[in-house]
Design a protein around this motif. Structure first.
Motif, PDB file in Angstrom:
ATOM      1  N   LEU A 655     -11.643  -4.318   3.541  1.00  0.00           N
ATOM      2  CA  LEU A 655     -10.993  -5.424   3.267  1.00  0.00           C
ATOM      3  C   LEU A 655     -11.689  -7.280   3.554  1.00  0.00           C
ATOM      4  N   PRO A 656     -11.269  -8.045   2.363  1.00  0.00           N
ATOM      5  CA  PRO A 656      -9.947  -7.855   2.089  1.00  0.00           C
ATOM      6  C   PRO A 656      -9.481  -7.574   0.959  1.00  0.00           C
ATOM      7  N   ARG A 657     -10.441  -7.106  -0.008  1.00  0.00           N
ATOM      8  CA  ARG A 657     -10.628  -6.488  -1.182  1.00  0.00           C
ATOM      9  C   ARG A 657      -9.592  -5.413  -1.339  1.00  0.00           C
ATOM     10  N   ASP A 658      -9.235  -4.524  -0.721  1.00  0.00           N
ATOM     11  CA  ASP A 658      -8.824  -2.799  -0.409  1.00  0.00           C
ATOM     12  C   ASP A 658      -7.132  -3.957  -0.076  1.00  0.00           C
ATOM     13  N   LEU A 659      -6.906  -4.447  -0.373  1.00  0.00           N
ATOM     14  CA  LEU A 659      -5.706  -5.534   0.060  1.00  0.00           C
ATOM     15  C   LEU A 659      -4.402  -4.438  -0.712  1.00  0.00           C
ATOM     16  N   PRO A 660      -4.420  -4.289  -1.644  1.00  0.00           N
ATOM     17  CA  PRO A 660      -3.138  -3.190  -3.195  1.00  0.00           C
ATOM     18  C   PRO A 660      -3.604  -2.106  -2.203  1.00  0.00           C
ATOM     19  N   LEU A 661      -4.628  -1.061  -1.675  1.00  0.00           N
ATOM     20  CA  LEU A 661      -5.231   0.007  -1.598  1.00  0.00           C
ATOM     21  C   LEU A 661      -4.130   0.003  -0.003  1.00  0.00           C
ATOM     22  N   LEU A 662      -4.653  -0.664   1.043  1.00  0.00           N
ATOM     23  CA  LEU A 662      -4.000  -0.801   2.040  1.00  0.00           C
ATOM     24  C   LEU A 662      -2.532  -0.465   2.370  1.00  0.00           C
ATOM     25  N   GLN A 663      -1.458  -1.105   1.684  1.00  0.00           N
ATOM     26  CA  GLN A 663      -0.096  -1.612   0.791  1.00  0.00           C
ATOM     27  C   GLN A 663       0.276  -0.599   0.276  1.00  0.00           C
ATOM     28  N   MET A 664      -0.625   0.196  -0.220  1.00  0.00           N
ATOM     29  CA  MET A 664       0.082   1.044  -0.535  1.00  0.00           C
ATOM     30  C   MET A 664       0.213   2.088   0.296  1.00  0.00           C
ATOM     31  N   ALA A 665      -0.586   2.924   1.311  1.00  0.00           N
ATOM     32  CA  ALA A 665      -1.122   3.562   2.120  1.00  0.00           C
ATOM     33  C   ALA A 665       0.507   3.385   3.264  1.00  0.00           C
ATOM     34  N   ARG A 666       0.110   1.769   3.370  1.00  0.00           N
ATOM     35  CA  ARG A 666       1.497   2.512   4.572  1.00  0.00           C
ATOM     36  C   ARG A 666       2.538   2.338   3.946  1.00  0.00           C
ATOM     37  N   ARG A 667       3.104   1.531   2.443  1.00  0.00           N
ATOM     38  CA  ARG A 667       3.968   1.970   1.992  1.00  0.00           C
ATOM     39  C   ARG A 667       4.350   3.626   2.401  1.00  0.00           C
ATOM     40  N   ASP A 668       3.068   4.260   1.476  1.00  0.00           N
ATOM     41  CA  ASP A 668       3.587   5.544   1.562  1.00  0.00           C
ATOM     42  C   ASP A 668       3.163   6.635   2.829  1.00  0.00           C
ATOM     43  N   ALA A 669       2.754   5.841   3.731  1.00  0.00           N
ATOM     44  CA  ALA A 669       2.590   6.366   5.319  1.00  0.00           C
ATOM     45  C   ALA A 669       3.772   6.413   5.947  1.00  0.00           C
ATOM     46  N   SER A 670       4.558   5.268   5.925  1.00  0.00           N
ATOM     47  CA  SER A 670       5.922   4.675   6.180  1.00  0.00           C
ATOM     48  C   SER A 670       6.724   6.572   5.712  1.00  0.00           C
ATOM     49  N   ALA A 671       6.592   6.278   4.077  1.00  0.00           N
ATOM     50  CA  ALA A 671       7.809   6.806   3.607  1.00  0.00           C
ATOM     51  C   ALA A 671       7.187   8.936   3.949  1.00  0.00           C
ATOM     52  N   TRP A 672       6.322   8.678   4.564  1.00  0.00           N
ATOM     53  CA  TRP A 672       5.806  10.469   4.947  1.00  0.00           C
ATOM     54  C   TRP A 672       6.095  10.260   6.306  1.00  0.00           C
ATOM     55  N   ILE A 673       6.237   9.774   7.647  1.00  0.00           N
ATOM     56  CA  ILE A 673       6.653   9.868   9.312  1.00  0.00           C
ATOM     57  C   ILE A 673       8.447   9.504   8.651  1.00  0.00           C
ATOM     58  N   GLU A 674       8.717   9.382   7.933  1.00  0.00           N
ATOM     59  CA  GLU A 674      10.345   9.164   7.536  1.00  0.00           C
ATOM     60  C   GLU A 674      10.768  10.271   7.776  1.00  0.00           C
ATOM     61  N   ALA A 675      10.196  10.946   6.675  1.00  0.00           N
ATOM     62  CA  ALA A 675      10.666  12.553   6.740  1.00  0.00           C
ATOM     63  C   ALA A 675       9.863  13.194   6.669  1.00  0.00           C
ATOM     64  N   ASP A 676       9.387  13.090   7.924  1.00  0.00           N
ATOM     65  CA  ASP A 676       8.713  14.301   8.959  1.00  0.00           C
ATOM     66  C   ASP A 676       7.545  13.487  10.174  1.00  0.00           C
TER      67      ASP A 676
END
Length: 705
Positions: A655-676
């Motif tokens: 970080l901060p180089r991998d901020l786009p990956l971090l944002q993608m991970a946060r979006r997907d993790a949120s959806a993952w835990i919301e579903a399960d």
């Protein structure tokens, strides 16, 4: 591999690998490498372009400006001559001929090679190539003998991984060990991400990613494999954060603190000044949170002097108005005392019952406060780590405020939250920091917190001028300081240590004595540091606030919580020895009145990082800009490493180089835990297992598991 040799698995001890004896095994252990899985996790930190086998004639053309002087290539041929050249560094030189031309092989400090090499011998050599006049030279090449009758396949072009190494364990040995285990180990490496998700996220299989970083075919494979491994780290952390958040909201209940217009007016009448627009906006976020039964878990960040304490007091008084209790925990007694004095002044004449609980209190006084908290006879308590003691219980703790939260671990914050005697009730949590946090870090280290930010400073705050000067000009600085003090102003002088040491760092008492006998003869000076007893500190700070002390010579104990409007000048000795965020915190002790304030940094940095820190602090008063610069200079591991956050450091993600990956991970993790919300799906069993192993302890996921 013979029939008696056990197969290589991820748990195979490296001591059982070919070429690893007791000494190498011990060296590997010292690097944290005990099993094959550790070898896989020991990733290359860079790569060298290694040109494949060439004739001498082709090699001469291959070493071009494109490859640079550091190109690594391989040649084979017959040794024509061999000699030793004496000098400051003895060198062994061999001339290699392959029918197309000659090449010079040079080894430094390797006289033993005379017994290994001889004219007429055929060898293959590979190493760094550079030009020396009209011919090529390989410096300290590796080599192997070739028998004429043997058919040895030529080496091909490749990217050679270079591993983090030690004096005992070279990169080349580590490379050989990794290549020995790579194929069998990866055959036994299951992937915790299911194929549909990998396809959607354009990620290779886990085993393929490790193969790409350890044995890449080209630069594209390095980038592709590294992206998967970096994303794994970020996704695991975000899943842990979301899992914890979902569990907290599902499993815990907190008191619902409702606000009415009358309560709002009564609280605001306690403040000696109107709140800023930014403070009011943050208060509305907090009011919305604490009005629900789900526990608030909010981070309040603001620059030095932005008015966080008033916002925290508003929230605490909201808890008291609802018939509950509130607590504020600070990392040091000095800061706890400052909060106590500030809040008492605002609550003077009110019916709020408050006390201060620190380790400096006599045992009888501590017992009395503990009893009154249990019985509900105290509304508000301010303290240090003493609040975490097992004997401290509250009748109805509705709000826990943690100041300078990065000095407390995740588990410590959790202990305070569950201090209520009601078993199914937890407190709302508000954690504060005057060290603004870059967005990339707020999503990682504090990812389970909602973030509120106070921007700007309260009315009447004067801007602070910052100057960097060399030690040779310190007499000028103190002469200027003496003139300002003669006009009735006060000053802080900050030094790195309390006592003299062999390191040459400036110490409190010796510096105070030198100044009292020199530039500040006849002026009132006092020392302030963490080794003073509480009563002594209180007395020194009282006299300084009341103007009975002109100059306070102190350590960083004054870094937070000290508010003296007439103190308008600060000098920081050996400023290059302090961190960037710490310099900004210290500077924030001045600029609290209407007078022109200045902070002078005396330093002579010897490292690039030290120079960058002083340049950055002189260039900006904006704590958020400084935080971003600090992240750029030191990286997140230094800013919020294992000690402060409890989180293991990233191996691949940057970080901060991998901020786009971090944002993608946060979006997907949120959806993952919301579903399960519990990751209970059989398909996610391995993902859950690896998540708990990686972050279970650091994020306090034991109750979730």
């Amino acid at each position: 591999m013979t029939a008696s040799t056990p197969p290589i698995t991820l748990t195979t001890n490296v001591a059982s690998l070919r070429g690893v004896g007791p000494q190498r095994a011990a060296a590997l252990r010292r690097m944290g490498i005990r099993c094959v899985a550790d070898l896989l996790l020991h990733l290359p930190h860079r790569y060298e372009r290694e040109l494949g086998e060439r004739s001498v004639d082709e090699a001469s053309e291959a070493v071009t400006p494109v490859h640079g002087a550091g190109a690594t290539l391989t040649v084979r041929g017959e040794i024509l001559t061999l000699r030793q050249v004496q000098g400051r560094r003895t060198r062994t030189e061999a001339t290699l001929f392959d029918g197309t031309g000659t090449l010079l092989l040079t080894w430094f400090n390797a006289p033993w090679l005379r017994g290994k090499l001889h004219p007429g011998m055929t060898i293959r050599a590979w190493g760094k190539a550079k030009r020396r006049g009209d011919y090529l030279q390989l410096v300290n090449p590796r080599w192997e003998p070739i028998r004429i009758e043997e058919e040895v396949k030529p080496r091909t072009d490749r990217l050679r991984p270079i591993y983090p190494a030690s004096e005992e364990m070279s990169s080349s040995v580590l490379e050989d060990l990794v290549q020995q285990v790579l194929e069998p180990a990866l055959a036994n490496l299951p992937d915790h991400l299911h194929p549909e998700y990998r396809d959607q996220a354009a990620l290779p299989e886990l085993a393929a990613a490790y193969r790409m970083v350890h044995a890449p075919a080209n630069e594209d494979e390095v980038a592709f494999g590294r992206r998967r491994l970096a994303f794994d780290e970020l996704l695991m952390l975000q899943l842990g954060v979301m899992l914890k958040r979902a569990h907290r909201r599902r499993a815990y209940r907190a008191p619902s603190l409702k606000r009415t217009p009358q309560i709002d007016q009564r609280i605001r009448r306690r403040f000696p000044f109107p709140l800023t627009e930014s403070q009011n906006a943050v208060i509305e976020e907090i009011v919305a949170d604490v009005g629900r039964e789900g526990p608030m878990n909010r981070l309040l960040q603001g620059d030095v002097g932005s008015g966080k304490t008033v916002v925290a007091l508003y929230a605490m008084l909201l808890a008291v108005a609802a018939g509950h209790q509130a607590a504020l925990m600070a990392p040091t007694e000095v800061l706890a005392e400052q909060h106590d004095a500030t809040i008492r002044a605002m609550l003077a004449g009110s019916r709020v019952r408050m006390e201060s609980l620190t380790g400096a209190l006599p045992a009888a006084a501590r017992r009395s406060i503990q009893q009154r908290l249990r019985e509900g006879e105290l509304d508000l308590v301010i303290g240090t780590h003493s609040l975490l003691a097992e004997k401290v219980k509250f009748k109805s703790l509705a709000l826990a405020v943690v100041d300078e939260q990065h000095r407390f671990g995740v588990e410590q914050r959790a202990v305070l939250r569950v201090k209520s005697t009601e078993p199914d009730l937890v407190a709302h949590t508000l954690v504060m920091t005057a060290t603004p946090i870059p967005r990339t870090l707020s999503l990682t280290v504090f990812g389970d917190l909602d973030v509120s930010t106070i921007r700007g400073l309260p009315p009447g705050r004067a801007p602070i001028a910052t100057r960097v000067v060399s030690p040779e000009r310190c007499d000028e600085v103190y002469a200027y300081l003496a003139r300002r003090i003669a006009q009735g102003e006060q000053a802080y002088i900050v030094v790195p240590v309390i006592d003299e040491t062999e390191s040459g760092l400036t110490a409190v008492d010796t510096h105070l004595k030198r100044l009292a006998e020199g530039h500040f003869r006849g002026r009132r000076l006092a020392a302030m540091h963490g080794r003073l007893k509480k009563d002594e500190r209180d007395e020194v700070m009282r006299r300084f606030r009341e103007g009975d002390i002109d100059v306070l010579v102190a350590t960083t104990v004054i870094e937070v919580g000290v508010d003296v409007p007439n103190a308008s000048i600060m000098v920081i000795e050996q400023a290059d020895r302090f961190g960037l965020a710490q310099l900004h915190q210290l500077r924030g002790r001045v600029g609290r009145g209407s007078k022109h304030s200045i902070c002078v940094l005396i330093g002579d940095p010897v490292t690039d990082e030290g120079k960058q820190r002083l340049e950055a602090i002189a260039a900006s008063n904006d704590g958020f800009a400084i935080a971003e610069k600090d992240l750029e200079i030191r990286g997140p591991g230094e800013l919020f490493g294992t000690r402060q956050s409890g989180l293991p450091p990233f191996r691949v993600a940057q970080l901060p180089r991998d901020l786009p990956l971090l944002q993608m991970a946060r979006r997907d993790a949120s959806a993952w835990i919301e579903a399960d919300p519990e990751l209970a799906s059989p398909r996610d069993a391995l993902l859950r297992k690896r998540l708990l192993k990686a972050y279970g302890q650091a994020l306090g996921l034991g109750d979730v598991a």
